[in-house]
Write a protein that holds these residues in place. Structure first.
Motif, PDB file in Angstrom:
ATOM      1  N   TYR A   1       0.742  20.913 -21.052  1.00  0.00           N
ATOM      2  CA  TYR A   1       1.481  20.555 -21.438  1.00  0.00           C
ATOM      3  C   TYR A   1       0.524  18.866 -21.132  1.00  0.00           C
ATOM      4  O   TYR A   1      -0.648  19.127 -21.167  1.00  0.00           O
ATOM      5  N   LEU A   2       1.026  17.775 -22.014  1.00  0.00           N
ATOM      6  CA  LEU A   2       0.078  17.053 -22.214  1.00  0.00           C
ATOM      7  C   LEU A   2       0.711  15.424 -21.450  1.00  0.00           C
ATOM      8  O   LEU A   2       2.030  15.592 -21.543  1.00  0.00           O
ATOM      9  N   VAL A   3      -0.532  15.203 -21.101  1.00  0.00           N
ATOM     10  CA  VAL A   3      -0.267  14.236 -20.263  1.00  0.00           C
ATOM     11  C   VAL A   3      -1.331  12.900 -20.228  1.00  0.00           C
ATOM     12  O   VAL A   3      -1.924  12.778 -21.073  1.00  0.00           O
ATOM     13  N   PRO A   4      -1.225  11.398 -19.921  1.00  0.00           N
ATOM     14  CA  PRO A   4      -1.746  10.710 -20.105  1.00  0.00           C
ATOM     15  C   PRO A   4      -3.056  11.044 -19.613  1.00  0.00           C
ATOM     16  O   PRO A   4      -2.730  11.384 -18.666  1.00  0.00           O
ATOM     17  N   ARG A   5      -3.916  10.877 -20.066  1.00  0.00           N
ATOM     18  CA  ARG A   5      -5.885  10.812 -19.941  1.00  0.00           C
ATOM     19  C   ARG A   5      -5.709  11.013 -18.451  1.00  0.00           C
ATOM     20  O   ARG A   5      -5.653   9.626 -18.039  1.00  0.00           O
ATOM     21  N   VAL A   6      -6.058  11.573 -17.901  1.00  0.00           N
ATOM     22  CA  VAL A   6      -6.470  11.540 -16.582  1.00  0.00           C
ATOM     23  C   VAL A   6      -8.435  11.586 -16.102  1.00  0.00           C
ATOM     24  O   VAL A   6      -8.632  12.625 -16.930  1.00  0.00           O
ATOM     25  N   ILE A   7      -8.753  10.558 -15.883  1.00  0.00           N
ATOM     26  CA  ILE A   7     -10.542  10.694 -15.984  1.00  0.00           C
ATOM     27  C   ILE A   7     -11.026  10.478 -14.632  1.00  0.00           C
ATOM     28  O   ILE A   7     -10.381   9.320 -13.856  1.00  0.00           O
ATOM     29  N   GLU A   8     -11.383  11.322 -13.742  1.00  0.00           N
ATOM     30  CA  GLU A   8     -12.158  11.219 -12.453  1.00  0.00           C
ATOM     31  C   GLU A   8     -13.111  10.295 -12.562  1.00  0.00           C
ATOM     32  O   GLU A   8     -14.022  10.891 -12.797  1.00  0.00           O
TER      33      GLU A   8
ATOM     34  N   ARG B   1      -1.297  11.374   3.701  1.00  0.00           N
ATOM     35  CA  ARG B   1       0.386  11.362   4.787  1.00  0.00           C
ATOM     36  C   ARG B   1       1.326  12.662   4.390  1.00  0.00           C
ATOM     37  O   ARG B   1       2.525  13.693   4.415  1.00  0.00           O
TER      38      ARG B   1
ATOM     39  N   PHE C   1      -0.976  12.432  -5.802  1.00  0.00           N
ATOM     40  CA  PHE C   1      -0.350  12.743  -7.120  1.00  0.00           C
ATOM     41  C   PHE C   1      -1.318  12.640  -8.204  1.00  0.00           C
ATOM     42  O   PHE C   1      -2.529  11.578  -8.371  1.00  0.00           O
ATOM     43  N   TYR C   2      -1.427  14.006  -9.135  1.00  0.00           N
ATOM     44  CA  TYR C   2      -2.292  13.829  -9.543  1.00  0.00           C
ATOM     45  C   TYR C   2      -1.363  14.994 -11.066  1.00  0.00           C
ATOM     46  O   TYR C   2      -0.766  16.279 -10.406  1.00  0.00           O
TER      47      TYR C   2
ATOM     48  N   ASN D   1       0.564  28.596 -19.225  1.00  0.00           N
ATOM     49  CA  ASN D   1       1.486  28.073 -18.598  1.00  0.00           C
ATOM     50  C   ASN D   1       2.126  29.368 -18.948  1.00  0.00           C
ATOM     51  O   ASN D   1       3.645  29.713 -19.066  1.00  0.00           O
TER      52      ASN D   1
ATOM     53  N   GLY E   1      -7.042  11.897 -27.183  1.00  0.00           N
ATOM     54  CA  GLY E   1      -6.727  11.029 -26.227  1.00  0.00           C
ATOM     55  C   GLY E   1      -5.846  11.738 -24.525  1.00  0.00           C
ATOM     56  O   GLY E   1      -5.006  10.556 -23.312  1.00  0.00           O
ATOM     57  N   MET E   2      -5.317  12.511 -24.697  1.00  0.00           N
ATOM     58  CA  MET E   2      -4.197  13.351 -23.409  1.00  0.00           C
ATOM     59  C   MET E   2      -4.672  13.790 -22.762  1.00  0.00           C
ATOM     60  O   MET E   2      -6.252  14.656 -23.425  1.00  0.00           O
ATOM     61  N   THR E   3      -4.829  14.677 -21.866  1.00  0.00           N
ATOM     62  CA  THR E   3      -5.268  15.843 -20.839  1.00  0.00           C
ATOM     63  C   THR E   3      -4.291  16.639 -20.801  1.00  0.00           C
ATOM     64  O   THR E   3      -2.717  17.054 -21.033  1.00  0.00           O
ATOM     65  N   GLY E   4      -4.531  18.015 -20.962  1.00  0.00           N
ATOM     66  CA  GLY E   4      -4.167  19.411 -21.232  1.00  0.00           C
ATOM     67  C   GLY E   4      -3.955  20.193 -19.923  1.00  0.00           C
ATOM     68  O   GLY E   4      -5.134  19.506 -18.542  1.00  0.00           O
ATOM     69  N   ILE E   5      -3.013  20.433 -19.444  1.00  0.00           N
ATOM     70  CA  ILE E   5      -2.088  20.417 -18.251  1.00  0.00           C
ATOM     71  C   ILE E   5      -1.759  22.436 -18.138  1.00  0.00           C
ATOM     72  O   ILE E   5      -0.923  22.727 -18.638  1.00  0.00           O
TER      73      ILE E   5
ATOM     74  N   HIS F   1       2.500   1.527  -2.944  1.00  0.00           N
ATOM     75  CA  HIS F   1       1.529   2.220  -4.649  1.00  0.00           C
ATOM     76  C   HIS F   1       1.209   4.249  -3.979  1.00  0.00           C
ATOM     77  O   HIS F   1       1.421   4.459  -5.067  1.00  0.00           O
ATOM     78  N   LEU F   2       1.166   4.115  -2.890  1.00  0.00           N
ATOM     79  CA  LEU F   2       0.818   5.813  -2.619  1.00  0.00           C
ATOM     80  C   LEU F   2       1.637   6.780  -2.597  1.00  0.00           C
ATOM     81  O   LEU F   2       1.756   7.536  -3.780  1.00  0.00           O
ATOM     82  N   ALA F   3       3.162   5.725  -2.779  1.00  0.00           N
ATOM     83  CA  ALA F   3       4.690   6.927  -3.404  1.00  0.00           C
ATOM     84  C   ALA F   3       5.363   6.445  -4.868  1.00  0.00           C
ATOM     85  O   ALA F   3       6.003   6.684  -5.468  1.00  0.00           O
ATOM     86  N   ARG F   4       3.697   5.746  -5.506  1.00  0.00           N
ATOM     87  CA  ARG F   4       3.836   5.474  -7.008  1.00  0.00           C
ATOM     88  C   ARG F   4       5.074   4.423  -6.968  1.00  0.00           C
ATOM     89  O   ARG F   4       5.813   4.830  -7.623  1.00  0.00           O
TER      90      ARG F   4
ATOM     91  N   SER G   1       5.283  15.851 -24.271  1.00  0.00           N
ATOM     92  CA  SER G   1       4.198  16.456 -25.181  1.00  0.00           C
ATOM     93  C   SER G   1       3.357  17.837 -25.075  1.00  0.00           C
ATOM     94  O   SER G   1       3.630  18.291 -23.974  1.00  0.00           O
TER      95      SER G   1
ATOM     96  N   HIS H   1      -9.336  17.979 -19.733  1.00  0.00           N
ATOM     97  CA  HIS H   1      -9.500  16.719 -20.176  1.00  0.00           C
ATOM     98  C   HIS H   1     -10.483  16.498 -22.051  1.00  0.00           C
ATOM     99  O   HIS H   1     -10.203  15.553 -22.506  1.00  0.00           O
TER     100      HIS H   1
ATOM    101  N   LYS I   1       1.242  -1.214   0.299  1.00  0.00           N
ATOM    102  CA  LYS I   1       0.222   0.054   0.075  1.00  0.00           C
ATOM    103  C   LYS I   1       0.885   1.238  -0.489  1.00  0.00           C
ATOM    104  O   LYS I   1       0.576   2.037  -0.755  1.00  0.00           O
TER     105      LYS I   1
END
Lengths: 95, 477
Positions: free
Chosen positions: A88-95, B271, B82-83, B34, B138-142, A13-16, A82, B133, A10
């Protein structure tokens, strides 16, 4: 106090942190040993000791509220894998 | 069964500093993505946070204004998660030793009574960036422009018992931070937003029920709706034999409902630990006194002054001091007209109604305080009646010029020449001889009809009191 394998997983995981299942028993032992030292320290009487949240006897210095940074987006974005339209583009995050 | 609602709010107040809380990048809203995110905001290796003096100053003002103890020593802590819109992997916040301790805010309830809402604490922290989003294959913009913007998170006690009380508290808090000039109060831009903790319990039960935390609500209307929806949902669930689970929910304004945010089970394991990059913040007694001395007149004090020196009712005084802009507007109008009652009535009446209709705030009024005073002066000196004044006000609102200009152009000046009014009265009587005879024989109801006819003939420019008097005179002839 000692940790079990699930707690180690655990925390990782929290610390990736990606850890190998075969390494888990080793982490369990080593981290539990560290906690054991804290257990020993806990037996010391600290009733008359002021808690120390910082090792230095100093206070935070404050900065005047002035904008001094300039736009360096191009420089920073040259480091990014990217970007698009200034984002900045990052892999998609969906809540 | 009867249920009681229990609500606590966490309000995020974006502090109106020029630069960020830990870096010298600009906090201005609306810049290209940015362009206001510097090396510190991006968490590039080797950077260190340096605390903004003004953020501490603003938090101190706030603490004093809610009667709280401002901590002589407060500590920043890391809240780890992490986000992608949080480049460091932690948010710098405060945990065990926040800068503002226990305080309170009084709200006015419908019946005119006052209720004290406890403030548990308020702490300084940095805002995160924004994730977009849509639209990036398929990517997320920040966008990290917002990352590092100073926030004061104000946590209330679970003291509110209805959505109405929660809205009253939120409005009061909004008024306070704008009075203090520590926040621009712009809710659409997210400068003032809240999370609502909502639970229900059977009336008489001492312990609280499990609560849902509704995230990121940025309007007074949505707070009310989100809470009402959530209360209904929880009661229905219990009545059907279900159990309310503690969770984070999102309010969807389009569908007017809240829904679960499917958060991962460990999401709340932050934490926290003291941030080794920052030293304790120390606030001296001298500094506190200096800040106390510079506090402006606060809403409560202003309200009391309106009651004491202007003779306004507590209700009117509360309305007129609801925002600093409104109070300033009111005071400018009084200064020009010298008439408190007339000014209060017209601002609470016509002006408020017009602003509501166009969904504007007093700061966005189409009629300035000076121009509005000009209109009231013409009522006061009997140039126009209150009724005509409404017409003039409408024209002023539509940009047709000052009160005097509108009165002149439209020929709205009240007729005070008795001879002119008398001939109108005679004409109306002649045209309605039958009714006049009835009026004479004691059918008093017809009085209104005659006054109305004469006013109509004068196009509203005759003085109603004068018309009344003339008709009565005719009755005695």
């Amino acid at each position: 106090m000692s940790l079990d394998a699930d707690q180690v997983k655990k925390i990782a995981h929290l610390a990736r942190l990606k850890i190998d299942d075969t390494d888990v028993p080793g982490y369990v032992t080593n981290l539990s040993n560290i906690l054991e030292i804290f257990e020993q320290m806990r037996t010391i009487d600290t009733a008359n000791v002021t808690p120390m949240s910082h090792p230095v006897e100093a206070v935070q210095r404050l900065r005047d509220d002035e904008v001094r940074e300039t736009d360096q987006r191009d420089v920073f974005q040259a480091l990014a894998p990217s970007t698009e339209n200034g984002l900045y583009l990052v892999p998609r995050v969906i809540e | 069964m009867n249920y009681e609602t229990v609500i606590g709010l966490e309000i995020h107040v974006q502090l109106a500093t020029k630069s960020k809380i830990f870096s010298a990048a600009s906090t201005a809203y609306g810049a290209a993505p940015n362009t206001q995110a510097c090396a510190v905001d991006l968490a590039l290796p080797g950077v260190l946070p340096v605390l903004n003096k003004e953020a501490v100053h603003m938090a101190t003002k706030f603490g004093l204004a809610i009667g709280a103890e401002v901590a002589p020593r407060s500590v920043f802590a890391r809240k780890n998660y992490f986000y992608p819109d949080l480049p460091k992997g932690y948010q710098i916040s405060q945990f065990e030793l926040p800068i503002v301790g226990t305080g309170h805010l009084d709200i006015e309830l419908k019946g005119g009574e006052t209720k004290r809402i406890g403030v548990t604490r308020a702490h300084l922290e940095e805002d995160a960036g924004k994730s977009l989003h849509e639209d990036f294959a398929g990517m997320t913009g920040i966008d990290l422009n917002r990352a590092g913007t100073p926030l004061l998170e104000v946590v209330s006690e679970p003291d509110m018992r209805s959505a109405e009380e929660a809205v009253a508290y939120m409005k009061k808090m909004h008024a306070l931070v704008t009075y203090l000039e520590i926040c621009d109060g712009n809710m659409q831009e997210g400068s003032f937003r809240c999370d609502a903790n909502v639970s229900v319990r059977p009336v008489g039960q001492a312990e609280f029920g499990a609560r849902a935390e509704i995230k990121n609500i940025n309007s007074f209307r949505f707070v009310e709706r989100a809470i009402n929806y959530e209360v209904e949902r929880q009661i229905d669930l219990i009545e059907e034999g279900g159990v309310v689970v503690q969770e984070t929910r999102l309010y969807d304004a389009d569908r007017d409902e809240t829904r679960s945010m499917r958060s991962k089970e460990e999401a709340n394991d932050y934490r926290y630990f003291p941030d080794p990059d920052l030293l304790p913040v120390v606030i001296s007694a001298e500094y506190l006194e200096q800040v106390r001395a510079e506090l402006p007149e606060l809403p409560e004090e202003k309200k009391q002054r309106y009651i004491d020196t202007f003779g306004l009712s507590p209700y009117d005084a509360a309305g007129l001091t609801a925002s600093r802009e409104l109070a300033d507007y009111f005071e400018t109008v009084i200064e020009k007209t010298g008439d408190v009652r007339l000014s209060a009535n017209w601002i609470s009446g016509e002006m408020s109604a017009r602003l509501n209709k166009d969904d504007l705030s007093i700061a966005e009024s189409k009629v300035s305080a000076e121009a509005f005073a000009g209109l009231l002066l013409r009522i006061k000196d009997n140039t126009i009646s209150g009724k005509i004044a409404k017409e003039v006000f409408e024209a002023m609102w539509n940009g047709e010029g000052s009160a005097d200009a509108v009165i002149e152009v439209k020929g709205l000046k009240q007729i005070t020449d008795t001879g002119a009014i008398e001939s109108m009265v005679d004409e109306v009587i002649a045209n309605n001889a039958g009714q006049f005879a009835e009026l004479k024989s004691g059918k008093d109801k017809l009085m209104g009809f005659f006054v109305g006819q004469v006013l109509k003939a004068s196009k509203g420019k005759a003085n109603p009191a004068q018309v009344n008097e003339l008709i009565r005179k005719k009755l005695q002839d």
